[in-house]
Design a protein around this motif. Structure first.
Motif, PDB file in Angstrom:
ATOM      1  N   GLU A  68      28.240  29.029  15.535  1.00 10.81           N
ATOM      2  CA  GLU A  68      28.744  27.896  16.113  1.00 10.81           C
ATOM      3  C   GLU A  68      28.029  26.582  15.983  1.00 10.81           C
ATOM      4  OE1 GLU A  68      28.342  28.886  20.456  1.00 10.81           O
ATOM      5  OE2 GLU A  68      29.848  30.299  20.380  1.00 10.81           O
ATOM      6  N   GLU A  71      28.764  21.163  18.699  1.00 10.71           N
ATOM      7  CA  GLU A  71      29.667  20.811  19.547  1.00 10.71           C
ATOM      8  C   GLU A  71      30.526  21.823  20.154  1.00 10.71           C
ATOM      9  OE1 GLU A  71      33.707  17.993  19.626  1.00 10.71           O
ATOM     10  OE2 GLU A  71      32.753  18.262  17.566  1.00 10.71           O
ATOM     11  N   GLU A  72      30.603  22.906  19.506  1.00  8.82           N
ATOM     12  CA  GLU A  72      31.158  24.199  20.219  1.00  8.82           C
ATOM     13  C   GLU A  72      30.481  24.644  21.200  1.00  8.82           C
ATOM     14  OE1 GLU A  72      33.710  26.180  16.648  1.00  8.82           O
ATOM     15  OE2 GLU A  72      31.471  26.371  16.348  1.00  8.82           O
ATOM     16  N   THR A  73      29.038  24.862  21.062  1.00  9.59           N
ATOM     17  CA  THR A  73      28.133  24.943  21.974  1.00  9.59           C
ATOM     18  C   THR A  73      28.099  24.585  23.131  1.00  9.59           C
ATOM     19  OG1 THR A  73      26.734  25.671  20.088  1.00  9.59           O
ATOM     20  CG2 THR A  73      25.678  25.480  22.674  1.00  9.59           C
ATOM     21  N   VAL A  75      30.613  22.576  24.090  1.00  8.58           N
ATOM     22  CA  VAL A  75      32.066  22.815  24.787  1.00  8.58           C
ATOM     23  C   VAL A  75      32.095  24.100  25.690  1.00  8.58           C
ATOM     24  CG1 VAL A  75      34.344  23.392  24.552  1.00  8.58           C
ATOM     25  CG2 VAL A  75      33.415  21.417  23.191  1.00  8.58           C
ATOM     26  N   LYS A  76      31.493  25.161  25.095  1.00 13.98           N
ATOM     27  CA  LYS A  76      31.448  26.433  25.662  1.00 13.98           C
ATOM     28  C   LYS A  76      30.446  26.278  26.955  1.00 13.98           C
ATOM     29  CE  LYS A  76      31.218  30.066  23.379  1.00 13.98           C
ATOM     30  NZ  LYS A  76      30.886  31.131  22.279  1.00 13.98           N
ATOM     31  N   PHE A 147      40.113  23.762  28.056  1.00 17.09           N
ATOM     32  CA  PHE A 147      38.917  23.833  27.445  1.00 17.09           C
ATOM     33  C   PHE A 147      39.066  24.889  26.143  1.00 17.09           C
ATOM     34  CE2 PHE A 147      36.545  23.067  31.520  1.00 17.09           C
ATOM     35  CZ  PHE A 147      35.868  21.720  30.969  1.00 17.09           C
ATOM     36  N   GLN A 148      40.012  25.880  26.390  1.00 22.02           N
ATOM     37  CA  GLN A 148      40.283  26.884  25.385  1.00 22.02           C
ATOM     38  C   GLN A 148      41.037  26.021  24.049  1.00 22.02           C
ATOM     39  OE1 GLN A 148      42.638  29.852  26.899  1.00 22.02           O
ATOM     40  NE2 GLN A 148      40.621  30.915  27.867  1.00 22.02           N
ATOM     41  N   LYS A 150      40.625  22.866  23.638  1.00 24.43           N
ATOM     42  CA  LYS A 150      39.651  21.793  22.807  1.00 24.43           C
ATOM     43  C   LYS A 150      38.917  22.780  21.936  1.00 24.43           C
ATOM     44  CE  LYS A 150      36.175  18.547  23.982  1.00 24.43           C
ATOM     45  NZ  LYS A 150      35.151  18.026  25.145  1.00 24.43           N
ATOM     46  N   GLU A 151      38.342  23.902  22.427  1.00 27.43           N
ATOM     47  CA  GLU A 151      37.461  24.751  21.364  1.00 27.43           C
ATOM     48  C   GLU A 151      38.189  25.034  20.163  1.00 27.43           C
ATOM     49  OE1 GLU A 151      34.596  28.502  22.272  1.00 27.43           O
ATOM     50  OE2 GLU A 151      36.346  28.206  23.501  1.00 27.43           O
ATOM     51  N   ARG A 152      39.363  25.425  20.466  1.00 34.53           N
ATOM     52  CA  ARG A 152      40.274  25.915  19.005  1.00 34.53           C
ATOM     53  C   ARG A 152      40.363  24.707  17.973  1.00 34.53           C
ATOM     54  NH1 ARG A 152      45.002  25.071  17.142  1.00 34.53           N
ATOM     55  NH2 ARG A 152      45.632  23.463  18.791  1.00 34.53           N
ATOM     56  N   LYS A 155      37.258  24.152  16.344  1.00 34.63           N
ATOM     57  CA  LYS A 155      37.186  24.998  15.255  1.00 34.63           C
ATOM     58  C   LYS A 155      37.948  24.657  13.982  1.00 34.63           C
ATOM     59  CE  LYS A 155      35.561  28.949  17.861  1.00 34.63           C
ATOM     60  NZ  LYS A 155      36.127  30.383  18.352  1.00 34.63           N
TER      61      LYS A 155
END
Length: 416
Positions: A68, A71-73, A75-76, A147-148, A150-152, A155
């Motif tokens: 990850e 930024e992904e961390t 967001v999670k 949120f999902q 944004k995470e997508r 990625k």
């Protein structure tokens, strides 16, 4: 193989394509393909419980996960914290409803969501339900969906940003590899040559002869001797600088075309791979959708096993790439848990299907005949035993030698 030849026989189309299908499938010792394009319809027939993973087409290492980003961390972590707070509110709301207490106030959630939507940091659902009527569960679903998304997007964007930051040569190499290219040495050799040409300066006297030489070679001007003679003639009449300036833009375009052509060739190969893979899975599906194999009925469980076993790369392979059940079992019974009797039998079936099936039928007929003979002998033995037993039970007529015959017509009191 070439893509020029197609033959049709018994409603079966066989296409020959110039692809390395082993790269698609990873099956040891064989060339195989698979890539279902739309599994929804097929899933309804075979009722598969898990979706097929086809990342192996683009992932040559067989590794489908990656570390990850920071930024992904972040967001999670935000997702987990916010969802936990909303879950707590939902629990409070349910407790309040069950115990008759006033419901939890959702005005804060409504105001927050409205503000975020106006700012463009939150996207509403595409239904007609107004925010005023949202329950706490609705707000939870809304925030989680955002949120999902944004995470997508992160990625998706991270690889793009990384790609855009690469030098042009590495961008070219990345695209080549993404399309399944394997000859990286050849590619970098071409890129190095192209870069050398790009760096030639027509204003530099030391480069002018090389520019002219490269151009004349590229246009097949003549033999090496003729090319060198032409360059010397231009130098003698002071036209070499002029020719270098004239040839350099054309030479640069030629080099760009060389790279573009190499990438186009690899892209064409990838398209061929995709088409061949689609044809493979379509053929597997069509064979199994009839519900029988060579007259043998298949239940749904067997259909699922055979279909996923042929098209789903769910197993690790000694090649380092994922493989399907067929490849897995071939490896297992050849190397891991040797069962060469099974391997030999499978090879016999694949090499001579009709001969193998004929022997199996002969063996079945022989076994059935032997069973019938045994049954007939058993029945005959039963009949003989029953007959003897019946005779034993029937009373026999006996003659007693110690008796005298009765003379029914005589009178024992007859006087003599």
């Amino acid at each position: 193989m070439n893509t020029d030849e197609q033959t049709t026989q018994d409603n079966t189309t066989v296409s020959q394509v110039d692809v390395n299908l082993d790269e698609l499938f990873g099956m040891p010792g064989a060339e195989n393909v698979m890539l279902p394009e739309d599994e929804d319809e097929k899933k309804s027939l075979f009722t598969k419980e898990t979706e097929t993973n086809y990342e192996f087409l683009d992932n040559k290492t067989g590794i489908t996960s990656k570390p990850e980003t920071e930024e992904e961390t972040v967001v999670k972590a935000e997702v987990e914290e916010t969802i936990a707070e909303l879950d707590n509110l939902i629990t409070q709301e349910e407790d309040a409803g069950n115990k008759g207490r006033p419901k939890v106030d959702k005005s804060g959630l409504f105001e927050l969501a409205t503000k975020m939507i106006e700012e463009g940091t939150l996207f509403a659902f595409d239904d007609d339900k107004p925010l005023e009527e949202y329950t706490t569960k609705d707000f939870r679903e809304l925030f989680e969906a955002n949120f999902q998304e944004k995470e997508r997007k992160i990625k998706e964007d991270v690889p793009k940003e990384f790609f855009n930051a690469l030098p042009d040569e590495l961008k070219t190499a990345a695209k080549y590899v993404a399309d399944g290219g394997q000859d990286l040495k050849g590619l970098f050799r071409t890129l190095a040559q192209v870069e050398e040409v790009f760096e030639l300066d027509p204003e530099d006297e030391n480069h002018q002869a090389e520019i002219a030489r490269q151009y004349l070679y590229a246009t097949n001007f003549g033999t090496p001797e003729e090319i060198e003679a032409e360059i010397e003639d231009w130098a003698d009449v002071d036209k070499l600088a002029q020719k270098a300036k004239q040839f350099k833009p054309k030479l640069d375009r030629m080099q760009e075309e060389i790279v573009s052509r190499k990438l186009a060739e690899q892209e064409t190969k990838k398209e061929q791979q995709i088409q061949a893979a689609k044809q493979y899975t379509d053929n597997v599906y069509n064979v199994l959708s009839t519900g029988e194999l060579d007259g043998i009925k298949l239940d749904k469980k067997v259909q699922n096993m055979l279909y996923s076993g042929l098209v789903q790369p769910s197993y690790p392979s000694i090649s380092g790439k994922p493989t399907n059940m067929l490849g897995h079992l071939l490896e297992k019974y050849q190397f891991v848990e040797p069962r060469h009797d099974l391997i030999a039998e499978a090879l016999w079936l694949l090499a001579d299907p009709e001969g193998y099936k004929s022997k199996i039928k002969d063996q079945g007929t022989k076994t059935a005949t032997e069973k019938t003979v045994r049954m007939l002998k058993t029945e005959e033995a039963k009949k003989i035993s029953s007959s003897v037993s019946q005779e034993d039970k029937t009373p026999s007529k006996r003659t007693n030698t110690n008796t005298i015959p009765r003379n029914s017509g005589s009178n024992m009191f007859k006087r003599f």
